[in-house]
Design a protein around this motif. Structure first.
Motif, PDB file in Angstrom:
ATOM      1  N   ALA A 160       0.827  -1.207   0.000  1.00 39.70           N
ATOM      2  CA  ALA A 160       0.000   0.000   0.000  1.00 39.70           C
ATOM      3  C   ALA A 160       0.864   1.260   0.000  1.00 39.70           C
ATOM      4  O   ALA A 160       0.573   2.236  -0.717  1.00 39.70           O
ATOM      5  CB  ALA A 160      -0.926  -0.016   1.217  1.00 39.70           C
ATOM      6  N   THR A 161       1.930   1.267   0.778  1.00 40.54           N
ATOM      7  CA  THR A 161       2.802   2.448   0.857  1.00 40.54           C
ATOM      8  C   THR A 161       3.460   2.724  -0.483  1.00 40.54           C
ATOM      9  O   THR A 161       3.543   3.887  -0.933  1.00 40.54           O
ATOM     10  CB  THR A 161       3.885   2.240   1.935  1.00 40.54           C
ATOM     11  N   VAL A 162       3.944   1.696  -1.161  1.00 38.46           N
ATOM     12  CA  VAL A 162       4.592   1.867  -2.461  1.00 38.46           C
ATOM     13  C   VAL A 162       3.602   2.408  -3.486  1.00 38.46           C
ATOM     14  O   VAL A 162       3.911   3.338  -4.254  1.00 38.46           O
ATOM     15  CB  VAL A 162       5.198   0.539  -2.947  1.00 38.46           C
ATOM     16  N   ILE A 163       2.409   1.827  -3.519  1.00 41.55           N
ATOM     17  CA  ILE A 163       1.420   2.247  -4.519  1.00 41.55           C
ATOM     18  C   ILE A 163       0.995   3.695  -4.294  1.00 41.55           C
ATOM     19  O   ILE A 163       0.892   4.494  -5.241  1.00 41.55           O
ATOM     20  CB  ILE A 163       0.202   1.299  -4.485  1.00 41.55           C
ATOM     21  N   VAL A 164       0.747   4.072  -3.039  1.00 40.18           N
ATOM     22  CA  VAL A 164       0.359   5.459  -2.732  1.00 40.18           C
ATOM     23  C   VAL A 164       1.472   6.420  -3.131  1.00 40.18           C
ATOM     24  O   VAL A 164       1.226   7.460  -3.779  1.00 40.18           O
ATOM     25  CB  VAL A 164       0.024   5.609  -1.233  1.00 40.18           C
ATOM     26  N   ALA A 165       2.720   6.087  -2.783  1.00 44.18           N
ATOM     27  CA  ALA A 165       3.846   6.957  -3.127  1.00 44.18           C
ATOM     28  C   ALA A 165       4.006   7.082  -4.633  1.00 44.18           C
ATOM     29  O   ALA A 165       4.265   8.183  -5.162  1.00 44.18           O
ATOM     30  CB  ALA A 165       5.129   6.411  -2.501  1.00 44.18           C
ATOM     31  N   ALA A 166       3.842   5.973  -5.353  1.00 47.10           N
ATOM     32  CA  ALA A 166       3.997   6.002  -6.809  1.00 47.10           C
ATOM     33  C   ALA A 166       2.937   6.868  -7.464  1.00 47.10           C
ATOM     34  O   ALA A 166       3.224   7.633  -8.398  1.00 47.10           O
ATOM     35  CB  ALA A 166       3.937   4.573  -7.363  1.00 47.10           C
ATOM     36  N   ARG A 167       1.700   6.776  -6.984  1.00 45.32           N
ATOM     37  CA  ARG A 167       0.620   7.561  -7.597  1.00 45.32           C
ATOM     38  C   ARG A 167       0.705   9.031  -7.230  1.00 45.32           C
ATOM     39  O   ARG A 167       0.427   9.914  -8.061  1.00 45.32           O
ATOM     40  CB  ARG A 167      -0.728   6.972  -7.186  1.00 45.32           C
ATOM     41  N   VAL A 168       1.080   9.319  -6.004  1.00 47.86           N
ATOM     42  CA  VAL A 168       1.181  10.722  -5.588  1.00 47.86           C
ATOM     43  C   VAL A 168       2.329  11.427  -6.309  1.00 47.86           C
ATOM     44  O   VAL A 168       2.202  12.571  -6.756  1.00 47.86           O
ATOM     45  CB  VAL A 168       1.377  10.814  -4.058  1.00 47.86           C
ATOM     46  N   LEU A 169       3.477  10.737  -6.446  1.00 52.84           N
ATOM     47  CA  LEU A 169       4.662  11.358  -7.034  1.00 52.84           C
ATOM     48  C   LEU A 169       4.824  11.058  -8.520  1.00 52.84           C
ATOM     49  O   LEU A 169       5.777  11.538  -9.147  1.00 52.84           O
ATOM     50  CB  LEU A 169       5.915  10.890  -6.285  1.00 52.84           C
ATOM     51  N   GLY A 170       3.935  10.253  -9.075  1.00 48.70           N
ATOM     52  CA  GLY A 170       4.002   9.957 -10.502  1.00 48.70           C
ATOM     53  C   GLY A 170       5.172   9.074 -10.889  1.00 48.70           C
ATOM     54  O   GLY A 170       5.740   9.232 -11.979  1.00 48.70           O
ATOM     55  N   LEU A 171       5.543   8.119 -10.045  1.00 49.03           N
ATOM     56  CA  LEU A 171       6.650   7.219 -10.355  1.00 49.03           C
ATOM     57  C   LEU A 171       6.196   6.143 -11.335  1.00 49.03           C
ATOM     58  O   LEU A 171       5.047   5.681 -11.283  1.00 49.03           O
ATOM     59  CB  LEU A 171       7.159   6.543  -9.075  1.00 49.03           C
ATOM     60  N   ASP A 172       7.087   5.756 -12.248  1.00 47.54           N
ATOM     61  CA  ASP A 172       6.710   4.693 -13.185  1.00 47.54           C
ATOM     62  C   ASP A 172       6.774   3.334 -12.488  1.00 47.54           C
ATOM     63  O   ASP A 172       7.278   3.200 -11.371  1.00 47.54           O
ATOM     64  CB  ASP A 172       7.592   4.720 -14.431  1.00 47.54           C
ATOM     65  N   LYS A 173       6.271   2.312 -13.179  1.00 51.08           N
ATOM     66  CA  LYS A 173       6.155   0.984 -12.578  1.00 51.08           C
ATOM     67  C   LYS A 173       7.527   0.404 -12.198  1.00 51.08           C
ATOM     68  O   LYS A 173       7.668  -0.239 -11.160  1.00 51.08           O
ATOM     69  CB  LYS A 173       5.447   0.042 -13.560  1.00 51.08           C
ATOM     70  N   GLY A 174       8.527   0.613 -13.036  1.00 54.57           N
ATOM     71  CA  GLY A 174       9.844   0.071 -12.760  1.00 54.57           C
ATOM     72  C   GLY A 174      10.477   0.693 -11.526  1.00 54.57           C
ATOM     73  O   GLY A 174      11.023  -0.017 -10.663  1.00 54.57           O
ATOM     74  N   LEU A 175      10.405   2.014 -11.435  1.00 52.25           N
ATOM     75  CA  LEU A 175      10.989   2.705 -10.284  1.00 52.25           C
ATOM     76  C   LEU A 175      10.268   2.311  -8.995  1.00 52.25           C
ATOM     77  O   LEU A 175      10.895   2.105  -7.949  1.00 52.25           O
ATOM     78  CB  LEU A 175      10.906   4.211 -10.509  1.00 52.25           C
ATOM     79  N   ALA A 176       8.930   2.196  -9.062  1.00 44.79           N
ATOM     80  CA  ALA A 176       8.157   1.811  -7.885  1.00 44.79           C
ATOM     81  C   ALA A 176       8.534   0.402  -7.418  1.00 44.79           C
ATOM     82  O   ALA A 176       8.711   0.151  -6.219  1.00 44.79           O
ATOM     83  CB  ALA A 176       6.663   1.880  -8.190  1.00 44.79           C
ATOM     84  N   ALA A 177       8.682  -0.524  -8.363  1.00 45.64           N
ATOM     85  CA  ALA A 177       9.056  -1.890  -7.998  1.00 45.64           C
ATOM     86  C   ALA A 177      10.463  -1.937  -7.412  1.00 45.64           C
ATOM     87  O   ALA A 177      10.731  -2.665  -6.449  1.00 45.64           O
ATOM     88  CB  ALA A 177       8.963  -2.804  -9.215  1.00 45.64           C
ATOM     89  N   GLY A 178      11.380  -1.146  -7.979  1.00 46.46           N
ATOM     90  CA  GLY A 178      12.749  -1.112  -7.453  1.00 46.46           C
ATOM     91  C   GLY A 178      12.796  -0.548  -6.051  1.00 46.46           C
ATOM     92  O   GLY A 178      13.551  -1.040  -5.192  1.00 46.46           O
ATOM     93  N   ILE A 179      11.986   0.488  -5.801  1.00 46.56           N
ATOM     94  CA  ILE A 179      11.915   1.054  -4.450  1.00 46.56           C
ATOM     95  C   ILE A 179      11.366   0.017  -3.466  1.00 46.56           C
ATOM     96  O   ILE A 179      11.856  -0.104  -2.335  1.00 46.56           O
ATOM     97  CB  ILE A 179      11.046   2.326  -4.456  1.00 46.56           C
TER      98      ILE A 179
END
Length: 565
Positions: A104-123
């Motif tokens: 949940a934390t990764v998905i919220v951060a990715a959507r709020v900051l506009g991170l792409d799928k690869g960067l979100a998965a790496g984080i």
């Protein structure tokens, strides 16, 4: 800098041991109540040293971690298998909460900051220190209906996100489990670990190296015969103070400057000097029956030892203590005292109705000859040794590493224990087997401690040496935002898990709680620090359960992040 680069790349082991030396020195510095610890210190030292540019083989990291996690599992195998069952439900829930809150934390951060799928998965992979996410996320990205160039760019971003966040993923977990959690619980890991160990040992006291009781239960004293003149050895050894006829033993008699053979029918004479060995109450009471006590006397010293043996004779198996005492002849019991009995490493209460099972370990006290006599009739004597059974443990590591190579596919998602998970399972199994067959698989405590400490600290140092330069360079070129997101993804799930564990799952013992949290986060460095603070193996069982689950739950985050980010 060029000189350092040349030297450290010619001999990368220099960088490894330099990281350990500096890391443990820095980690030992006390800042008020805060102390970094050797593992976290080694990680930070390795990151700094890595800035000169170092190439170190990935196999070193795998070997060091396998040694660490196998040794941990081996020490805790008996306790782990006793703990499986309904009582493990809390650990299952805790591991699930950690994985879901991390997702949940990764998905919220990715959507709020506009991170792409690869960067979100790496984080997610770096912040949760679960390298398997890289593989599952990259495989999921490859299945996206996107141009090849875009897929390759996303897969490259997985590695970028991982490199930037992995260092704090390890370091942050240590801070949360070793510093923040004790502050939150307002207790000490060491105190709770000691309390849990005392409960586990059923009140039995375990003495550390160099420790011994001031009033030992078994003693030896020298008396000069006065009022006991004319009595036989057998009459004196059968004390009225104890129902146990072997409560004391007359080990030596000296008469007229010469030693006299000791037999049940030997008659004592006035002025004989006798050595009495046995349980404290009976030996002290002998002063009233024998005569005055002497502080010392020539030739009256007898060597006694404490030895363990495993019960194997069917005549003593599945019998109560009372039955064994009643049926064992006096010759067998003479001069030997039972100090304690353990089953799978756990002490048993020596009550009359306690049933002795095959493989139970009995600790005996007496002269070497007496103990050898009993061992021939009861079971197998366990001879103390400082040698490691490399055949047993080498095979154990091979089994563990082979288990780690097994891959089970859940649809398109590959699930595997990995070398660490496999070594842990093998360590647990081989440790349990050792508890049932104590003549095999010897691993002295100092050797096990070295494997744990060097294995873990070396592992995190190699991680720092491999990832430190790339992480710092990426932060410098792409800004600190990715790093800060990684901090949030590291901290927030742990905080949520701690709150759920404390107020919903009702974790009360801090040592057990810290072990469970570090395992649920797949945070091996944090667990190593928790184990060091505990001073015993209490945190290992909850860690083993949640760590095994985390290897599955966190691995599944890869495709889920790709799907929802």
């Amino acid at each position: 800098m060029d000189y350092l680069h040349l030297v450290l790349n010619q001999s990368p082991e220099l960088a490894l041991f330099l990281s350990l030396a500096i890391g443990y020195w820095v980690g030992g510095i006390q800042f008020g109540k805060f102390q970094l610890g050797g593992v976290a210190g080694s990680l930070l030292a390795a990151v700094v040293i890595s800035q000169v540019g170092i190439s170190i083989d990935n196999g070193i990291k795998s070997v060091l971690f396998a040694l660490f996690i196998y040794a941990v599992g081996f020490e805790s195998g008996p306790q782990f298998f006793r703990s499986l069952g309904r009582q493990s439900l809390r650990e299952i829930v805790l591991a699930a909460v950690m994985a879901l809150s991390g997702l949940a934390t990764v998905i919220v951060a990715a959507r709020v900051l506009g991170l792409d799928k690869g960067l979100a998965a790496g984080i997610a992979a770096g912040s949760m220190t679960q390298s398997a996410i890289i593989g599952t996320a990259s495989a999921a990205i490859a299945k996206l209906e996107l141009p090849l160039e875009q897929i390759q760019a996303l897969q490259g971003n997985v590695a970028v996100g991982y490199a930037v966040t992995y260092i704090f993923g390890s370091f942050g977990a240590i801070l949360m489990c070793v510093n923040v959690l004790p502050w939150f619980m307002k207790r000490s890991i060491r105190d709770d670990a000691t309390r849990a160990e005392a409960e586990l040992l059923a009140g039995a006291r375990v003495y550390g190296p160099g420790e011994q009781p001031a009033t030992p239960p078994l003693v030896g004293r020298i008396y000069r015969v006065a009022q006991a003149a004319g009595k036989t050895v057998e009459q004196l050894e059968t004390t009225p103070q104890s129902a146990n006829a072997a409560a004391l033993t007359i080990e030596r008699i000296k008469r007229g400057g010469a030693l006299v053979g000791v037999a049940p029918d030997t008659v004592l004479e006035a002025d004989d000097v006798v050595l009495v060995v046995g349980r404290r109450a009976g030996v002290i009471a002998m002063a009233e029956r024998l005569g005055p006590e002497l502080q010392s006397y020539p030739d009256m010293d007898v060597v006694v030892v404490q030895r363990d043996l495993t019960v194997g004779n069917p005549a003593f198996v599945n019998r109560t203590v009372a039955e064994i005492r009643q049926e064992a002849n006096r010759t067998l019991r003479h001069g030997v005292y039972v100090v304690g009995v353990k089953r799978a490493g756990r002490p048993l209460a020596l009550q009359p109705d306690t049933v002795i099972s095959s493989g139970d370990m009995v600790t005996l006290y007496g002269t070497p000859d007496d103990i050898q006599r009993v061992a021939k009739q009861v079971g197998t004597l366990i001879v103390p040794s400082e040698k490691t059974d490399f055949v047993f443990h080498g095979f154990g590591l091979v089994v563990g590493l082979l288990l780690g190579m097994i891959v089970v596919r859940l649809g398109a998602i590959p699930l595997t224990l990995g070398s660490g998970g496999g070594a842990l399972i093998a360590g647990l199994a081989f440790g349990w087997y050792r508890s049932r067959h104590l003549t095999r698989g010897n691993l002295p405590t100092p050797a096990s401690t070295l494997l744990r400490d060097l294995g873990l600290a070396g592992f995190v140092a190699v991680v720092g040496l491999q990832s430190g330069l790339q992480a710092v360079q990426t932060i410098a070129t792409q800004g600190i935002s990715i790093f800060l997101v990684g901090v949030a993804v590291c901290i927030v799930p742990i905080v949520i898990t701690i709150l759920v564990g404390r107020y919903v799952l009702r974790y009360d013992n801090l040592a057990i709680f810290a072990g469970a949290v570090s395992g649920a986060r797949s945070a091996n460095p944090a667990f190593g620090e928790v184990l060091d603070k505990a001073g015993n193996s209490i945190p290992t069982v909850p860690f083993a359960v949640t760590y095994a689950l985390a290897n599955v739950f966190l691995t599944l985050l890869g495709p889920l992040v790709v799907a929802f980010a």
